[in-house]
Scaffold this motif. Structure first.
Motif, short mmCIF file in Angstrom:
data_model
loop_
_atom_site.label_atom_id
_atom_site.label_comp_id
_atom_site.label_asym_id
_atom_site.label_seq_id
_atom_site.Cartn_x
_atom_site.Cartn_y
_atom_site.Cartn_z
N ILE A 14 6.33 -6.27 5.02
CA ILE A 14 5.43 -5.20 4.55
C ILE A 14 4.36 -5.63 4.29
CG2 ILE A 14 5.65 -4.02 2.77
CD1 ILE A 14 8.78 -3.56 2.68
N PHE A 33 1.09 -5.77 1.98
CA PHE A 33 0.61 -5.01 1.39
C PHE A 33 -0.87 -5.50 0.88
CE2 PHE A 33 2.60 -9.01 -0.23
CZ PHE A 33 1.95 -9.13 -1.63
N VAL A 82 5.81 -2.33 8.81
CA VAL A 82 5.12 -1.26 7.07
C VAL A 82 3.75 -1.59 6.36
CG1 VAL A 82 6.20 -0.82 4.77
CG2 VAL A 82 7.83 -0.77 6.94
N ILE A 119 1.26 -1.09 3.05
CA ILE A 119 1.49 0.11 2.02
C ILE A 119 -0.14 -0.37 1.75
CG2 ILE A 119 1.88 0.20 -0.84
CD1 ILE A 119 4.49 -1.38 -0.41
N TYR A 153 3.07 6.02 -2.29
CA TYR A 153 3.62 5.05 -3.54
C TYR A 153 2.94 5.34 -4.86
CZ TYR A 153 3.15 0.10 -5.21
OH TYR A 153 3.84 -0.94 -5.43
N TRP A 179 -3.07 6.28 -2.87
CA TRP A 179 -1.47 5.48 -1.80
C TRP A 179 -0.37 5.78 -1.08
CZ3 TRP A 179 -2.77 -0.21 -2.30
CH2 TRP A 179 -3.82 -0.81 -2.35
N LYS A 180 -0.83 5.30 0.42
CA LYS A 180 0.48 5.78 1.37
C LYS A 180 1.66 4.43 1.61
CE LYS A 180 -0.67 10.52 0.68
NZ LYS A 180 -0.69 10.20 -0.63
N ILE A 181 2.54 4.91 2.26
CA ILE A 181 3.41 4.45 2.44
C ILE A 181 3.42 4.15 4.13
CG2 ILE A 181 5.57 2.83 2.99
CD1 ILE A 181 6.28 3.89 0.29
N THR A 213 9.29 7.33 -3.29
CA THR A 213 8.63 6.99 -2.48
C THR A 213 8.44 7.88 -0.92
OG1 THR A 213 10.05 5.64 -1.56
CG2 THR A 213 8.16 5.56 -3.35
#
Length: 448
Positions: A10, A12, A55, A57, A84, A196-198, A263
Motif C-alpha cells: 500500500i 501512502f 493499492v 491512498i 478515504y 482523498w481516494k483509494i 471506505t
C-alpha cells in the motif's frame, strides 16, 4: 503485483492524513506492507503502473487526472475503489520568505510554479487555480514553467533560491514553516470535491472478481478510522512525535477533517464533478482518456456484500457533521493562517465552488438527491458560540481547557441546553428567596 497469498503493498503519503492507516495496522492487524511516498500521489501513479505497489491512498484530483488524460497508457493501470477522506483539502499557496515582488495571488500569473511531479496534485491544482483566476488562454500555458522538484523540502528551498516562484501544498503541512519564517503564505485554494481516494491496481480487479484482500483492507481501514475518531489524544501524540507537526496544529487539524464512514465504494457524482472541473481548467480534454464511469471498478458491490442501504443511512446522518466541519475549517483558516512575516498586505484567493457533502455509493447504485446542508442560521450560531468560547478559553487554566474543547465540538443543542440549565439554576433560587421574603414580610437587613 503481489501474489494473492502475499500482503498487499500500500502506497501512502506520510503526513497527518495517514494516521488511521497507521492505527489499522497497529491495533487491528492490517496485513500489508506500507510504502511511504513523500513526493505525493503523482509518484504513486507511476509506482502502481509499474507494479511496485498494489493499492494507493492519495489525492482525488491526481487519481482522476491520471486516468482521464489522453495519453493514459493501456487500461490506466488502476481504478478508484474507495473513499478515504470526505472533507475537501485546503491547498496553501506559498512563496519564499524574502520575495517582496510576490504580493498576492494575482502576482503569480505567468510565474514559475514548483510541483512535485508531472501529473501530481500540486500540478493539477495549479491549473484549477489558473482557471479560477481567469489566466487560461487557449494554446498558452498560464505559467512560464512547471519546475519538477520531487518533494516538499525541495519546494521550500526552490521558492527561496528563485528556482520557482511559488508552490501549493496542504495547509497544515505548510503551517509549521510559516511559523518558523522559512516560507510565506500568499493564499489558498480548496478542492471542490472530497479530497482523498483509494485506488487498486487493475491486476487486483479481474471482471466481477476483485481480489479478496481488498475486502480485508476496507474492513481494517474502517476500524482504524473508527479508532482514530475516538482516540484523538493518541492521534495527536503520534502526529506530533512521528510526523512533522506541532501538537497545536495537530489538534486544530482534527477539528477540520472528516474521514469516510465506510471506505469501500465511490460516489460517481464526485468523480464526474472532478472531471468536469478539470476539463474546464484544461487538465483533461473532452472525449479523451477514460470517462468517469470507467474510472471505477466493476463488481465491488457484488463481491463485497456490504449493505448499500446501511451505508446510505449512515452517510446521511453524518452529512450535517461533515458540512459543519467544512465551515469550521474555512473559519479557522481565514482567521489563523495569516502570513507570519508579510511585507505587504496579502489577499486570499476567493473560493468559487463551495463543496457539498454527499453520501457515498457504489457505481451500480443510482445516486439520490443530496441531503440538506446545515442552514445558514445554524452556521451563524455556531460561529458566534465558537468566538465566545475561544475568548473564554484564554482566561481558563490549562487543566480546564480540554473540557471547554469538548463543549466547542458539541452540537448546538447541547450548548443551548447547558446555557438554559445554567440560567435556570441561577435564577430559581433568587426568585424563591424574593418570594419567601415577600410572604414573610421580612427583609434580612442585619446582613447588609
Amino acid at each position: 503485483m503481489a501474489e494473492s497469498s502475499q500482503p498487499l503493498r500500500i502506497g501512502f503519503v506520510p503526513e497527518h492524513f495517514s494516521t488511521p492507516l497507521y492505527f489499522a495496522q497497529k491495533h487491528f492487524g492490517l496485513t500489508a506492507t506500507l510504502i511511504p511516498f513523500p513526493s505525493g500521489t503523482g509518484h504513486m501513479i507511476t509506482a502502481i503502473r509499474s507494479g511496485e505497489i498494489d493499492v494507493g491512498i492519495g489525492l482525488t484530483e491526481a487519481w482522476v487526472a491520471g486516468l482521464g488524460k489522453e495519453d493514459t497508457p493501456g487500461d490506466g493501470g488502476y481504478r478508484i475503489v474507495g473513499t478515504y477522506v470526505e472533507t475537501p483539502l485546503c491547498w496553501a499557496i506559498s512563496t519564499g520568505a524574502k520575495r517582496p515582488e510576490i504580493t498576492s495571488v494575482a502576482s503569480l500569473k505567468g510565474s514559475k510554479i514548483g510541483i512535485s511531479r508531472i501529473g501530481s496534485g500540486s500540478q493539477v491544482m495549479g491549473y484549477v487555480l489558473a482557471d479560477q483566476q481567469g489566466w487560461l488562454t487557449p494554446g498558452a500555458s498560464p505559467y512560464s514553467d512547471f519546475v519538477v522538484l520531487q518533494n516538499f523540502a525541495n519546494l521550500r528551498n526552490a521558492v527561496n533560491d528563485g528556482t520557482a516562484d511559488f508552490f501549493m501544498w496542504e495547509h497544515f503541512t505548510s503551517k509549521r514553516y510559516y511559523d518558523s519564517g522559512e516560507i510565506r503564505r500568499v493564499g489558498e485554494i480548496y478542492t471542490p470535491w472530497s479530497s482523498w481516494k483509494i485506488v487498486a491496481s487493475t491486476a487486483l480487479l479481474p471482471e466481477k472478481n476483485p481480489d479478496k484482500r481488498l475486502l480485508d483492507l476496507f474492513k481494517k481501514l474502517d476500524e482504524g478510522i473508527n479508532y482514530f475518531s475516538s482516540h484523538h489524544d493518541e492521534a495527536v501524540k503520534y502526529i506530533s512525535t512521528e510526523l512533522d507537526y506541532s501538537e497545536a496544529d495537530a489538534r486544530e487539524w482534527l477539528r477540520t477533517v472528516q474521514f469516510a464512514i465506510k471506505t469501500e465504494g465511490v460516489d460517481l457524482k464526485v468523480i464526474q464533478s472532478c472531471v468536469n472541473i478539470l476539463r474546464k481548467a484544461g487538465v483533461l480534454a473532452e472525449g479523451k482518456g477514460l470517462q468517469p464511469e470507467s474510472m471505477l471498478a466493476n463488481g465491488l458491490d457484488l463481491i463485497f456484500s456490504k449493505t448499500c442501504v446501511t451505508i446510505k443511512q449512515r452517510a446521511s446522518k453524518m452529512s450535517s457533521t461533515i458540512h459543519a466541519r467544512w465551515l469550521r475549517q474555512a473559519r479557522f483558516l481565514s482567521t489563523h493562517s495569516r502570513p507570519s512575516n508579510p511585507p505587504t498586505p496579502i489577499r486570499t484567493l476567493r473560493i468559487r465552488t463551495t463543496p457539498h457533502p454527499r453520501s457515498r455509493r457504489f457505481q451500480s447504485t443510482k445516486p439520490s438527491p443530496d441531503p440538506n446542508p446545515t442552514s445558514e442560521s445554524q452556521a451563524r450560531q455556531t460561529r458566534r458560540f465558537d468566538a465566545i468560547l475561544a475568548r473564554t478559553s484564554r482566561w481558563l487554566p490549562k487543566r480546564l481547557r480540554p473540557y471547554l474543547e469538548k463543549l466547542r465540538s458539541a452540537p448546538f443543542s447541547h450548548i443551548a441546553a447547558f446555557l438554559v440549565l445554567h440560567e435556570i439554576t441561577a435564577a430559581i433560587p433568587l426568585l424563591g428567596l424574593a418570594y419567601g421574603f415577600h410572604r414573610a414580610d421580612w427583609v434580612p437587613t442585619a446582613w447588609c
